[in-house]
Design an enzyme around this catalytic site. Structure first.
Site, PDB file in Angstrom:
ATOM      1  N   GLU A   1      -7.370   4.266   3.603  1.00  0.00           N
ATOM      2  CA  GLU A   1      -7.899   2.911   3.824  1.00  0.00           C
ATOM      3  C   GLU A   1      -6.794   1.893   4.068  1.00  0.00           C
ATOM      4  O   GLU A   1      -7.008   0.907   4.773  1.00  0.00           O
ATOM      5  CB  GLU A   1      -8.738   2.466   2.608  1.00  0.00           C
ATOM      6  N   VAL A   2      -5.649   2.093   3.435  1.00  0.00           N
ATOM      7  CA  VAL A   2      -4.533   1.158   3.603  1.00  0.00           C
ATOM      8  C   VAL A   2      -3.424   1.889   4.370  1.00  0.00           C
ATOM      9  O   VAL A   2      -2.917   2.918   3.909  1.00  0.00           O
ATOM     10  CB  VAL A   2      -4.012   0.659   2.237  1.00  0.00           C
TER      11      VAL A   2
ATOM     12  N   ASN B   1      -3.295  10.396   1.243  1.00  0.00           N
ATOM     13  CA  ASN B   1      -4.346  10.484   2.254  1.00  0.00           C
ATOM     14  C   ASN B   1      -3.796  10.101   3.624  1.00  0.00           C
ATOM     15  O   ASN B   1      -2.917   9.241   3.724  1.00  0.00           O
ATOM     16  CB  ASN B   1      -5.496   9.537   1.898  1.00  0.00           C
TER      17      ASN B   1
ATOM     18  N   ILE C   1      -5.888  -1.205  -7.932  1.00  0.00           N
ATOM     19  CA  ILE C   1      -6.813  -2.271  -8.322  1.00  0.00           C
ATOM     20  C   ILE C   1      -8.207  -1.715  -8.634  1.00  0.00           C
ATOM     21  O   ILE C   1      -8.997  -2.372  -9.301  1.00  0.00           O
ATOM     22  CB  ILE C   1      -6.871  -3.339  -7.197  1.00  0.00           C
TER      23      ILE C   1
ATOM     24  N   ARG D   1      -0.227  -0.495 -10.296  1.00  0.00           N
ATOM     25  CA  ARG D   1      -1.526   0.079 -10.636  1.00  0.00           C
ATOM     26  C   ARG D   1      -2.535  -0.180  -9.518  1.00  0.00           C
ATOM     27  O   ARG D   1      -2.574  -1.280  -8.953  1.00  0.00           O
ATOM     28  CB  ARG D   1      -2.054  -0.503 -11.957  1.00  0.00           C
TER      29      ARG D   1
ATOM     30  N   HIS E   1       1.220   5.855   0.962  1.00  0.00           N
ATOM     31  CA  HIS E   1       1.300   5.700  -0.488  1.00  0.00           C
ATOM     32  C   HIS E   1       0.880   6.986  -1.168  1.00  0.00           C
ATOM     33  O   HIS E   1       0.035   7.733  -0.663  1.00  0.00           O
ATOM     34  CB  HIS E   1       0.432   4.533  -0.970  1.00  0.00           C
ATOM     35  N   MET E   2       1.454   7.211  -2.329  1.00  0.00           N
ATOM     36  CA  MET E   2       1.107   8.357  -3.161  1.00  0.00           C
ATOM     37  C   MET E   2       0.272   7.842  -4.327  1.00  0.00           C
ATOM     38  O   MET E   2       0.665   6.897  -5.012  1.00  0.00           O
ATOM     39  CB  MET E   2       2.393   9.017  -3.674  1.00  0.00           C
ATOM     40  N   HIS E   3      -0.903   8.462  -4.537  1.00  0.00           N
ATOM     41  CA  HIS E   3      -1.723   8.148  -5.715  1.00  0.00           C
ATOM     42  C   HIS E   3      -1.252   9.045  -6.864  1.00  0.00           C
ATOM     43  O   HIS E   3      -1.128  10.272  -6.687  1.00  0.00           O
ATOM     44  CB  HIS E   3      -3.198   8.476  -5.461  1.00  0.00           C
TER      45      HIS E   3
HETATM   46  P1  AMP Z   1      -6.194   5.108   0.386  1.00  0.00           P
HETATM   47  O1  AMP Z   1      -7.659   5.355   0.499  1.00  0.00           O
HETATM   48  O2  AMP Z   1      -5.407   6.361   0.102  1.00  0.00           O
HETATM   49  O3  AMP Z   1      -5.641   4.320   1.567  1.00  0.00           O
HETATM   50  O4  AMP Z   1      -5.998   4.218  -0.920  1.00  0.00           O
HETATM   51  C1  AMP Z   1      -5.851   2.845  -0.899  1.00  0.00           C
HETATM   52  C2  AMP Z   1      -5.879   2.384  -2.333  1.00  0.00           C
HETATM   53  O5  AMP Z   1      -5.345   1.083  -2.406  1.00  0.00           O
HETATM   54  C3  AMP Z   1      -7.279   2.329  -2.958  1.00  0.00           C
HETATM   55  O6  AMP Z   1      -7.334   3.204  -4.076  1.00  0.00           O
HETATM   56  C4  AMP Z   1      -7.433   0.863  -3.355  1.00  0.00           C
HETATM   57  O7  AMP Z   1      -8.130   0.699  -4.564  1.00  0.00           O
HETATM   58  C5  AMP Z   1      -5.987   0.407  -3.448  1.00  0.00           C
HETATM   59  N1  AMP Z   1      -5.754  -1.012  -3.268  1.00  0.00           N
HETATM   60  C6  AMP Z   1      -6.189  -1.783  -2.250  1.00  0.00           C
HETATM   61  N2  AMP Z   1      -5.755  -3.051  -2.404  1.00  0.00           N
HETATM   62  C7  AMP Z   1      -5.019  -3.075  -3.548  1.00  0.00           C
HETATM   63  C8  AMP Z   1      -4.305  -4.081  -4.251  1.00  0.00           C
HETATM   64  N3  AMP Z   1      -4.257  -5.338  -3.813  1.00  0.00           N
HETATM   65  N4  AMP Z   1      -3.675  -3.753  -5.391  1.00  0.00           N
HETATM   66  C9  AMP Z   1      -3.726  -2.470  -5.852  1.00  0.00           C
HETATM   67  N5  AMP Z   1      -4.365  -1.479  -5.230  1.00  0.00           N
HETATM   68  C10 AMP Z   1      -5.023  -1.772  -4.092  1.00  0.00           C
END
Ligand code: AMP
Length: 117
Positions: free
Chosen positions: A96-97, A88, A32, A30, A101-103
């Site tokens: 951001e990360v 993204n 965060i 999930r 990853h797929m949302h």
């Molecule tokens: P993106 O902007 O597509 O890179 O999405 C990164 C997502 O990672 C964001 O929706 C954050 O809320 C989520 N995220 C960051 N750190 C964590 C974590 N430790 N556990 C779960 N989700 C995270």
């Protein structure tokens, strides 16, 4: 080698997450900071920073993201009403990360895909 992110630690269970699924290729947990009643991230276990770095060797893992998204959508009870899958990439995509990853977002009507500009 690309630099690891927090997602690698989640995959290795070195830091806690609400993990919903894991196999040899992908992990789902999930978000965060949920943006919808269901907000799950599905990630390849292998560190691929962005969609710019995907290769043919990743086909199975990337296909598995969709299989697992559909499975979790059913389990969450959002499959029939529908949901959105988002990947993204880099700055303009709002990434951001830097671990691909797929949302999986659902549980409410999500509205337009992009804000009108
Ligand atoms: P993106 O902007 O597509 O890179 O999405 C990164 C997502 O990672 C964001 O929706 C954050 O809320 C989520 N995220 C960051 N750190 C964590 C974590 N430790 N556990 C779960 N989700 C995270």
């Amino acid at each position: 080698m690309p630099e690891e992110t927090i997602f690698s630690k989640i995959i290795r269970k070195e830091i806690p997450s609400e993990m919903l699924y894991q196999d040899d290729l992908v992990t789902a947990f999930r978000d965060i900071n949920a943006q919808a009643p269901t907000h799950v991230l599905i990630v390849p276990n292998k560190l691929i920073p962005t969609t710019n770095e995907v290769s043919a060797a990743d086909e199975q893992a990337l296909g598995r993201l969709f299989i697992v998204a559909a499975k979790i959508a059913k389990e969450e009870g959002i499959a029939a009403d529908g949901y959105r899958l988002i990947v993204n990439c880099n700055d303009h995509g709002g990434q951001e990360v830097f671990h691909l990853h797929m949302h999986l977002l659902g549980g409410r009507k999500l509205g337009r895909m992009l804000p009108q500009s």
